[in-house]
Structures are given as C-alpha cells and as structure tokens.
Design a protein around this motif. Structure first.
Motif, PDB file in Angstrom:
ATOM      1  N   ASP A   1       4.421   8.721  -0.279  1.00 56.60           N
ATOM      2  CA  ASP A   1       5.222   7.957  -1.153  1.00 56.60           C
ATOM      3  C   ASP A   1       4.605   8.602  -2.914  1.00 56.60           C
ATOM      4  O   ASP A   1       5.995   8.369  -3.843  1.00 56.60           O
ATOM      5  CB  ASP A   1       4.294   6.615  -0.910  1.00 56.60           C
ATOM      6  CG  ASP A   1       4.885   6.215  -0.137  1.00 56.60           C
ATOM      7  OD1 ASP A   1       5.881   5.838   0.551  1.00 56.60           O
ATOM      8  OD2 ASP A   1       3.375   5.464   0.688  1.00 56.60           O
TER       9      ASP A   1
ATOM     10  N   ALA B   1      -6.858   4.806  -7.487  1.00 58.65           N
ATOM     11  CA  ALA B   1      -5.921   4.125  -6.201  1.00 58.65           C
ATOM     12  C   ALA B   1      -6.421   3.831  -4.925  1.00 58.65           C
ATOM     13  O   ALA B   1      -6.267   2.709  -4.507  1.00 58.65           O
ATOM     14  CB  ALA B   1      -5.488   5.177  -6.391  1.00 58.65           C
TER      15      ALA B   1
ATOM     16  N   HIS C   1      -4.246   1.473  -1.639  1.00 60.44           N
ATOM     17  CA  HIS C   1      -3.403   2.758  -1.019  1.00 60.44           C
ATOM     18  C   HIS C   1      -4.880   3.509  -0.526  1.00 60.44           C
ATOM     19  O   HIS C   1      -5.698   4.001  -0.587  1.00 60.44           O
ATOM     20  CB  HIS C   1      -3.125   3.593  -2.315  1.00 60.44           C
ATOM     21  CG  HIS C   1      -2.788   2.300  -3.127  1.00 60.44           C
ATOM     22  ND1 HIS C   1      -1.280   1.977  -3.235  1.00 60.44           N
ATOM     23  CD2 HIS C   1      -2.619   2.284  -4.932  1.00 60.44           C
ATOM     24  CE1 HIS C   1      -0.749   1.302  -4.461  1.00 60.44           C
ATOM     25  NE2 HIS C   1      -1.459   1.090  -5.382  1.00 60.44           N
ATOM     26  N   GLU C   2      -3.546   4.175   0.766  1.00 60.34           N
ATOM     27  CA  GLU C   2      -4.039   5.527   1.011  1.00 60.34           C
ATOM     28  C   GLU C   2      -3.899   6.819   0.810  1.00 60.34           C
ATOM     29  O   GLU C   2      -3.203   7.084   0.190  1.00 60.34           O
ATOM     30  CB  GLU C   2      -3.602   5.651   2.521  1.00 60.34           C
ATOM     31  CG  GLU C   2      -3.655   6.672   3.819  1.00 60.34           C
ATOM     32  CD  GLU C   2      -2.526   6.808   4.405  1.00 60.34           C
ATOM     33  OE1 GLU C   2      -2.514   7.920   5.327  1.00 60.34           O
ATOM     34  OE2 GLU C   2      -2.521   5.577   5.104  1.00 60.34           O
TER      35      GLU C   2
ATOM     36  N   MET D   1       0.707  -1.554  -0.211  1.00 64.70           N
ATOM     37  CA  MET D   1      -0.391   0.158   0.436  1.00 64.70           C
ATOM     38  C   MET D   1       0.639   0.991   0.310  1.00 64.70           C
ATOM     39  O   MET D   1       1.826   1.374   1.032  1.00 64.70           O
ATOM     40  CB  MET D   1      -0.702  -0.131   1.159  1.00 64.70           C
ATOM     41  CG  MET D   1      -1.536   1.021   1.316  1.00 64.70           C
ATOM     42  SD  MET D   1      -2.910   0.830   2.658  1.00 64.70           S
ATOM     43  CE  MET D   1      -1.838   1.856   3.868  1.00 64.70           C
ATOM     44  N   LYS D   2       0.893   2.343  -0.455  1.00 67.12           N
ATOM     45  CA  LYS D   2       1.189   3.407  -0.572  1.00 67.12           C
ATOM     46  C   LYS D   2       0.181   4.935  -0.101  1.00 67.12           C
ATOM     47  O   LYS D   2      -0.654   4.620  -0.186  1.00 67.12           O
ATOM     48  CB  LYS D   2       1.925   3.836  -2.359  1.00 67.12           C
ATOM     49  CG  LYS D   2       2.661   2.261  -3.131  1.00 67.12           C
ATOM     50  CD  LYS D   2       3.052   3.308  -4.141  1.00 67.12           C
ATOM     51  CE  LYS D   2       4.062   2.005  -5.156  1.00 67.12           C
ATOM     52  NZ  LYS D   2       4.568   1.950  -6.284  1.00 67.12           N
ATOM     53  N   LYS D   3       1.088   5.959   0.116  1.00 64.96           N
ATOM     54  CA  LYS D   3       0.376   6.353   0.501  1.00 64.96           C
ATOM     55  C   LYS D   3       0.604   7.719  -0.393  1.00 64.96           C
ATOM     56  O   LYS D   3       1.290   8.513  -0.734  1.00 64.96           O
ATOM     57  CB  LYS D   3       1.156   7.712   2.021  1.00 64.96           C
ATOM     58  CG  LYS D   3       0.311   8.275   2.854  1.00 64.96           C
ATOM     59  CD  LYS D   3       1.117   8.807   3.968  1.00 64.96           C
ATOM     60  CE  LYS D   3       0.778   9.904   4.804  1.00 64.96           C
ATOM     61  NZ  LYS D   3       1.129   9.854   5.435  1.00 64.96           N
ATOM     62  N   ILE D   4      -0.650   8.090  -0.920  1.00 66.72           N
ATOM     63  CA  ILE D   4      -0.572   8.820  -2.021  1.00 66.72           C
ATOM     64  C   ILE D   4      -1.645  10.033  -2.006  1.00 66.72           C
ATOM     65  O   ILE D   4      -2.237  10.158  -1.833  1.00 66.72           O
ATOM     66  CB  ILE D   4      -1.718   8.417  -3.467  1.00 66.72           C
ATOM     67  CG1 ILE D   4      -1.166   6.708  -3.619  1.00 66.72           C
ATOM     68  CG2 ILE D   4      -1.832   9.266  -4.520  1.00 66.72           C
ATOM     69  CD1 ILE D   4      -1.845   6.161  -4.789  1.00 66.72           C
TER      70      ILE D   4
END
Length: 178
Positions: free
Chosen positions: A77, A28, A33-34, A1-4
């Motif tokens: 990220d 996303a 993803h967050e 999981m990425k922080k977008i």
C-alpha cells in the motif's frame, strides 16, 4: 492497517539512511502497520537493459532479485525509499531499482503513497549556488508520484552522525502517521 515496504538503497548496511529508515519502520510498526524492510545491498540487481519487453509481459526478462522486489512493490500500500545522497542525487542502487520497477507501470499496482527518506553530508537540501539541486528534482518527482512526505537529514557524513539528528524523530512520526 497498511502494508508498507521500505527499500533501503544504501550500499552501506547500518549507515545513516538505514538508521533513518529504521525509525520510519519503528513508527509504522508501533502504529500497527505490517512493515517489510529490504536492504538493496543484500540483493543481486542488474541494470535495466532497455529492451521494453516488460511493457508487453509485465515481467522483466532479467532473472535476479529485482523481480521479487517489484512484486512486493506491486502488493504494498505504501513504498518508502531511503537513500544517501551522492553528488546531489539518489544512490545509483535506488535509480537502478526504480528503472527495474518499470513492469509496474502498466499494471494495477496497489501502492498509492510513497515516501522519500534521504541523508547527505551537506546541510543544504534545496539550493546550491542559487540553482536547484538534483535532489530537489527527485523530491519534485516523488511529489508528482503521490509522495506523502520527505525527510532530509543533512550534515551526516560518517556512520552514526545521524544519532541525534532531528530527522530521526521526523521519520518516526511520519511512520506513525502513515
């Protein structure tokens, strides 16, 4: 999981570039993803003064909403910029926020990926009268900054013109593949 972090820079909330950004957000989010969505039109952001204090302190001396956004950029990220194109360039709000992001450049910021989502009234994304447009210059700049992708929606002048544009599906899929 990425922080977008998605930064919508249009002065018009709910406009075409906002719609494009929300499709990226939807893709996303569905991919797990967050995602945080920021509209600059809701923020108080002053112009950079060029004092360069941020180079020494890693903080801007101006006390406004840009400082919080820069912190969010630092911790993300992925940073996604959404902008309408005015006179073959990104919105002034986007340029101002990029300038105010200057404190990031001497820090160990997290984001290693950027995306550019752009909408314009004209269909021509790259060449006008045989010359590169300022938009292409921005695309080139983003590609040098580890840009993983760009989506361009041309021919969308009025609010809602983007409703059936193929760029919406492209933005959604790009968001899913982050």
């Amino acid at each position: 999981m990425k922080k977008i972090l998605i930064i919508s820079t249009s002065p018009r909330k709910g406009g075409n570039s906002d719609t494009l950004a929300h499709e990226f957000e939807r893709g996303a989010s569905e991919a797990g993803h967050e995602v945080e969505f920021i509209n600059l039109c809701d923020k108080n952001i002053a112009f950079c003064r060029g004092c360069l204090t941020c180079g020494k302190t890693n903080r801007c001396v101006i006390k406004d909403d840009a400082n919080v956004i820069v912190e969010k950029m630092h911790d993300a990220d992925v940073v996604v910029w959404a902008t309408p194109i005015y006179y073959y360039s990104v919105s002034g709000q986007m340029k101002t926020m990029i300038d105010r992001g200057n404190p990031l450049y001497d820090t160990d910021y997290h984001f290693t990926e950027t995306y550019l989502l752009a909408t314009a009234a004209e269909d021509e994304a790259e060449v006008v009268n045989g010359a590169k447009t300022a938009l292409q210059g921005w695309v080139d700049c983003f590609e040098r900054l580890s840009c993983k992708g760009t989506v361009f929606a041309g021919g969308v002048n009025n609010r809602g013109d983007i409703a059936n544009h193929p760029a919406l599906a492209e933005a959604y899929e790009m968001g899913r593949k982050v």
